[in-house]
Write a protein that holds these residues in place. Structure first.
Motif, short mmCIF file in Angstrom:
data_model
loop_
_atom_site.label_atom_id
_atom_site.label_comp_id
_atom_site.label_asym_id
_atom_site.label_seq_id
_atom_site.Cartn_x
_atom_site.Cartn_y
_atom_site.Cartn_z
N LYS A 367 -7.48 22.19 -27.24
CA LYS A 367 -6.22 21.23 -26.40
C LYS A 367 -7.04 20.56 -25.14
N VAL A 368 -6.53 19.24 -24.96
CA VAL A 368 -7.02 18.38 -24.06
C VAL A 368 -6.03 17.68 -23.31
N GLY A 369 -6.19 17.67 -22.11
CA GLY A 369 -5.21 17.17 -20.98
C GLY A 369 -3.87 17.73 -20.97
N ASP A 370 -2.93 16.87 -20.76
CA ASP A 370 -1.52 17.48 -20.68
C ASP A 370 -1.09 18.57 -21.90
N ALA A 371 -1.81 18.43 -23.06
CA ALA A 371 -1.60 19.37 -24.17
C ALA A 371 -1.55 20.76 -23.85
N GLY A 372 -2.69 20.87 -22.61
CA GLY A 372 -3.15 22.30 -22.32
C GLY A 372 -2.54 22.37 -20.93
N ALA A 373 -2.40 21.64 -19.94
CA ALA A 373 -1.71 21.92 -18.76
C ALA A 373 -1.37 20.40 -18.12
N PHE A 374 -0.12 20.53 -17.26
CA PHE A 374 0.22 19.48 -16.43
C PHE A 374 0.64 19.92 -15.25
N ILE A 375 0.18 19.16 -14.29
CA ILE A 375 0.12 19.58 -12.78
C ILE A 375 0.98 18.43 -12.24
N ASP A 376 1.77 18.65 -10.65
CA ASP A 376 2.40 17.89 -10.16
C ASP A 376 1.54 16.26 -9.87
N PRO A 377 2.18 15.42 -10.23
CA PRO A 377 1.54 13.99 -10.41
C PRO A 377 1.28 13.27 -8.95
N VAL A 378 1.57 14.02 -8.07
CA VAL A 378 1.56 13.41 -6.66
C VAL A 378 0.18 12.53 -6.33
N PHE A 379 -0.96 12.99 -7.05
CA PHE A 379 -2.49 12.58 -6.79
C PHE A 379 -2.70 11.66 -7.99
N SER A 380 -1.81 11.25 -8.75
CA SER A 380 -2.25 10.32 -9.81
C SER A 380 -3.14 10.67 -11.09
N SER A 381 -3.11 12.23 -11.02
CA SER A 381 -4.21 13.08 -11.65
C SER A 381 -4.02 12.90 -13.02
N GLY A 382 -2.87 12.65 -13.64
CA GLY A 382 -2.65 12.76 -15.21
C GLY A 382 -3.70 12.14 -15.95
N VAL A 383 -3.76 10.96 -16.09
CA VAL A 383 -4.52 9.94 -16.92
C VAL A 383 -5.99 10.51 -16.71
N PHE A 384 -6.49 10.80 -15.38
CA PHE A 384 -7.94 11.32 -15.03
C PHE A 384 -8.06 12.47 -15.82
#
Length: 490
Positions: A367-384
């Motif tokens: 599992k890669v990225g948001d498929a495995g975990a998603f966190i609060d996006p306040v620091f723009s971390s999602g794509v990274f």
């Protein structure tokens, strides 16, 4: 032997059994091996061009001609064969397309199964500098520059009640080699990355939905609405759709970080005075209320949104448009910037419920990225985080192909790295919601080392254990573990 049923529509995976996720078709799960840790090997090597090195070769394989879909007369009751590949990727967003490009650089045959047609709208529009090296490695960086996206040089944080603020410039981080990132409209950005993966030789099935996954001793089978795909490994990069975690009953919502966001794109927004390319984050309310984002684009429009507790949003009983404007009008920092703003898109809302998975890997599955975990996006971390996970997954797969072993144990190091990196951002997010730490952030100019340490985290430098702020926030001690720093995080 049938797999044991899980809590949801999927199956709980027991050691020594195949992984079977129920979809639109049923498949019999066969026993792999009752001995934990025994390698899961392919019965035969996938077809390759003549100049490709074997899976066990010491040298890296050269790129090969992209694999074509193979036609086959299906057995009675069997789905049509769409193709055989080394790796099948579910999801064509930044993580999936980056992973595909990196695997093609290794000479692997790759396909991407993406359920919607690009371009399509997404938020998560502010990127981090530590993604740049990965895009350079995948070969797409120059194409990103050529589109003309806004170059992002820093981030500005504001406390709404007091209007105290500070701008963090990436060039002033502990690592001086990552001074910029981009502000992007995701519809255009994601298409650039997916097209690049296709240019590199990845086979893209789009639009096409995956329906189930089955790990067998000799291969993985990915069922789709149009037929099956056979591969050595399946990578779930499906984002918050969580193709596998939802079916396995492994998607665990964070008990406190339950947020809802309302947003739109606007013209005539007052941007950051120090540098109009900078993102602005405005923190408001009590310790768990929320924050605004203001992300500028090169075409003159600006993405503006509010993130608030889900219960607060529910009790307001307002439309996304009404909730966003109500929040703006109550904000000391945002109201002057939005006084003459004009909406130029559709008002939308999304539930940004943070979650994780019990496991990020299994036999023939990553599992890669948001498929495995998603966190609060306040620091723009999602794509990274998705892009970084793609890089780490490509490295793990390279090792697995080298020894022809695709068992869960081959991917344990990948899982450990993903969890440790996510934990750093979680610690930083928890600190952000602490008033004392936020106060130190906006007054950090008088403490240069603290400001540089914060800047490095904002840039995505999450694996740098020389950053004393990381060692402190993650509870490992370090130079900042003194009485003053203890007061910052309560």
């Amino acid at each position: 032997m049938k797999p044991t049923k899980g809590k949801r529509s999927g199956a709980r995976i027991a050691k020594g059994r195949t992984q079977h996720v129920k979809g639109s078709r049923k498949a019999k799960a066969k026993r792999i091996d009752s001995k934990p840790g025994r390698p899961v090997k392919a019965a035969r090597k996938p077809a390759r061009a003549s100049n490709t090195k074997t899976a066990g070769a010491n040298r890296r394989a050269k790129p090969v001609t992209p694999a074509r879909s193979e036609s086959a007369t299906p057995r009675p009751g069997a789905s049509a064969l769409l193709g055989r590949f080394d790796v099948a990727i579910v999801g064509g967003g930044p993580g999936g397309s980056t992973l595909a490009a990196l695997l093609r650089n290794q000479g692997r045959s790759v396909c991407i199964v993406e359920r919607v047609k690009f371009p399509r709208f997404r938020i998560g529009e502010s990127l981090l500098p530590f993604s740049i090296d990965i895009w350079k490695k995948s070969g797409v960086l120059q194409k990103i520059h050529d589109i003309g996206f806004m170059v992002k040089r820093g981030a500005r944080f504001v406390i709404d009640e007091t209007l105290e603020e500070e701008c963090f410039w990436f060039k002033n981080g502990l690592d001086k080699d990552h001074p910029y990132a981009f502000q992007v409209q995701r519809a255009d950005f994601d298409k650039v990355l997916l097209d690049h993966a296709a240019d590199r030789g990845a086979r893209v099935f789009q639009p096409l939905s995956a329906t189930s996954f089955l790990a067998r001793p000799d291969k993985a089978i990915l069922e789709t609405k149009e037929g099956r795909i056979e591969a050595q490994v399946v990578c779930d990069v499906s984002g918050r759709w969580t193709f596998m975690s939802s079916r396995q009953g492994q998607r665990k919502v964070h008990p406190t970080h339950r947020k809802v966001t309302a947003f739109n794109h606007f013209t005539n927004v007052v941007r950051c005075e120090q540098d109009p390319s900078n993102i602005i984050i405005v923190r408001f309310g009590d310790t768990r209320m929320g924050w605004f984002w203001l992300i500028p684009f090169s075409d003159g429009t600006t993405s503006v949104g509010v993130v608030a507790d889900a219960e607060y949003y529910r009790q307001a009983q307002l439309s996304p448009e009404q909730f966003l404007w109500k929040s703006i009008k109550e904000s000391r920092a945002m109201e002057p910037r939005m006084r003459h703003a004009v909406a130029c898109g559709e008002y939308r809302s999304e539930a940004d419920f943070s979650f994780t998975s019990d496991r990020h890997v299994a036999d023939r599955l990553i599992k890669v990225g948001d498929a495995g975990a998603f966190i609060d996006p306040v620091f723009s971390s999602g794509v990274f985080l998705s892009t970084k996970a793609a890089e780490l997954a490509a490295e793990a797969l390279d090792k697995a192909f080298a020894v022809n072993d695709f068992s869960e144990r081959m991917f344990q190091d990948y899982e450990q790295k993903i969890r440790s990196g996510t934990a750093v951002f979680w610690a930083f997010i928890d600190a952000f919601y602490n008033r004392d730490f936020l106060k130190q952030m906006v007054t950090s100019r008088r403490r240069p080392l603290l400001q540089s340490s914060i800047t490095s985290l904002l840039a995505g430098d999450i694996y740098n254990m020389d950053n004393a702020l990381i060692t402190y926030l993650t509870g490992k001690g370090g130079a900042f573990a003194d009485e003053e720093m203890k007061a910052l995080v309560g």
